[in-house]
Design a protein around this motif. Structure first.
Motif, PDB file in Angstrom:
ATOM      1  N   LYS A  56       1.436  10.777  -6.872  1.00  0.00           N
ATOM      2  CA  LYS A  56       1.353   9.517  -6.127  1.00  0.00           C
ATOM      3  C   LYS A  56       0.682   8.438  -6.957  1.00  0.00           C
ATOM      4  O   LYS A  56       1.100   7.274  -6.927  1.00  0.00           O
ATOM      5  CB  LYS A  56       0.594   9.718  -4.809  1.00  0.00           C
ATOM      6  CG  LYS A  56       1.413  10.435  -3.762  1.00  0.00           C
ATOM      7  CD  LYS A  56       0.634  10.641  -2.479  1.00  0.00           C
ATOM      8  CE  LYS A  56       1.462  11.451  -1.491  1.00  0.00           C
ATOM      9  NZ  LYS A  56       0.719  11.815  -0.296  1.00  0.00           N
ATOM     10  N   ASN A  57      -0.345   8.798  -7.701  1.00  0.00           N
ATOM     11  CA  ASN A  57      -1.016   7.816  -8.554  1.00  0.00           C
ATOM     12  C   ASN A  57      -0.061   7.266  -9.606  1.00  0.00           C
ATOM     13  O   ASN A  57      -0.017   6.054  -9.852  1.00  0.00           O
ATOM     14  CB  ASN A  57      -2.251   8.435  -9.214  1.00  0.00           C
ATOM     15  CG  ASN A  57      -3.396   8.637  -8.257  1.00  0.00           C
ATOM     16  OD1 ASN A  57      -3.425   8.067  -7.164  1.00  0.00           O
ATOM     17  ND2 ASN A  57      -4.348   9.466  -8.649  1.00  0.00           N
ATOM     18  N   GLU A  59       3.204   7.166  -9.451  1.00  0.00           N
ATOM     19  CA  GLU A  59       4.215   6.350  -8.758  1.00  0.00           C
ATOM     20  C   GLU A  59       3.636   5.017  -8.301  1.00  0.00           C
ATOM     21  O   GLU A  59       4.242   3.961  -8.522  1.00  0.00           O
ATOM     22  CB  GLU A  59       4.751   7.126  -7.546  1.00  0.00           C
ATOM     23  CG  GLU A  59       5.897   6.424  -6.851  1.00  0.00           C
ATOM     24  CD  GLU A  59       6.446   7.245  -5.697  1.00  0.00           C
ATOM     25  OE1 GLU A  59       7.005   6.637  -4.768  1.00  0.00           O
ATOM     26  OE2 GLU A  59       6.321   8.488  -5.720  1.00  0.00           O
ATOM     27  N   ASN A  60       2.460   5.034  -7.694  1.00  0.00           N
ATOM     28  CA  ASN A  60       1.840   3.802  -7.195  1.00  0.00           C
ATOM     29  C   ASN A  60       1.532   2.809  -8.306  1.00  0.00           C
ATOM     30  O   ASN A  60       1.579   1.594  -8.088  1.00  0.00           O
ATOM     31  CB  ASN A  60       0.559   4.110  -6.415  1.00  0.00           C
ATOM     32  CG  ASN A  60       0.830   4.775  -5.081  1.00  0.00           C
ATOM     33  OD1 ASN A  60       1.937   4.721  -4.561  1.00  0.00           O
ATOM     34  ND2 ASN A  60      -0.193   5.416  -4.538  1.00  0.00           N
ATOM     35  N   LEU A  61       1.221   3.312  -9.484  1.00  0.00           N
ATOM     36  CA  LEU A  61       0.907   2.427 -10.614  1.00  0.00           C
ATOM     37  C   LEU A  61       2.149   2.103 -11.453  1.00  0.00           C
ATOM     38  O   LEU A  61       2.049   1.443 -12.476  1.00  0.00           O
ATOM     39  CB  LEU A  61      -0.183   3.060 -11.480  1.00  0.00           C
ATOM     40  CG  LEU A  61      -1.535   3.186 -10.771  1.00  0.00           C
ATOM     41  CD1 LEU A  61      -2.483   4.069 -11.576  1.00  0.00           C
ATOM     42  CD2 LEU A  61      -2.140   1.813 -10.523  1.00  0.00           C
ATOM     43  N   ASN A  62       3.299   2.615 -11.016  1.00  0.00           N
ATOM     44  CA  ASN A  62       4.571   2.342 -11.687  1.00  0.00           C
ATOM     45  C   ASN A  62       4.593   2.837 -13.140  1.00  0.00           C
ATOM     46  O   ASN A  62       5.071   2.150 -14.037  1.00  0.00           O
ATOM     47  CB  ASN A  62       4.909   0.851 -11.613  1.00  0.00           C
ATOM     48  CG  ASN A  62       6.394   0.614 -11.812  1.00  0.00           C
ATOM     49  OD1 ASN A  62       7.211   1.492 -11.566  1.00  0.00           O
ATOM     50  ND2 ASN A  62       6.740  -0.570 -12.271  1.00  0.00           N
TER      51      ASN A  62
END
Length: 154
Positions: A56-57, A59-62
């Motif tokens: 998730k980290n 993905e969230n930070l692209n």
């Protein structure tokens, strides 16, 4: 990160580097490297409870395109010889882990370090490490109960 960026004891820089983040947990070190211009980070983590957070980290930070995750136990199932070369290897093993010499020897034998690469090891400040004979400590800093060791092979 300040030491990596400003030390005159080694030449490796984060920007443009390939990073190997061993025992990566939720990815703090490798993600920070990406935010500072690293090309790619390979995260290695086997603890199932944190893998979802790591994903998730990323993905969230692209950082999906500039990240890879290897979900394997570093000592039992990771074949270092199948990895690419790295400029920075970060090792944040649990404090109770006593096999740092074995891990460093496997890294050395796999020849996965680029020229001028550094290895950064996070340990408990009271731990007396048994490093391999070919590992050279360049710098060591203590912060609270932790110490951070910067080194490479000779």
């Amino acid at each position: 990160f300040n030491i990596i960026m400003h030390s005159n004891k080694f030449e490796t820089k984060i920007e443009g580097s390939n990073i190997l983040d061993l025992f990566s947990g939720v990815g703090s070190f490798g993600l920070e490297c990406l935010s500072r211009g690293a090309l790619h980070t390979v995260f290695v983590e086997s603890y199932k409870e944190v893998l979802d957070i790591l994903k998730k980290n990323i993905e969230n930070l692209n950082y999906i395109e500039s990240s890879s995750i290897i979900e394997k136990d570093i000592f039992d199932r990771l074949d270092f010889k199948k990895l690419n070369k790295f400029d920075i290897i970060f090792i944040d093993a649990p404090y109770k882990e006593k096999r740092m010499d074995i891990l460093l020897q496997r890294i050395f034998n796999a020849k996965i370090l680029n020229d001028k690469a550094i290895i950064i090891i996070h340990r408990h400040k009271k731990e007396n490490e048994n490093f391999t004979n070919n590992f050279k400590v360049i710098e060591e800093k203590t912060y609270g109960i932790s110490k951070v060791i910067f080194g490479n092979f000779f």
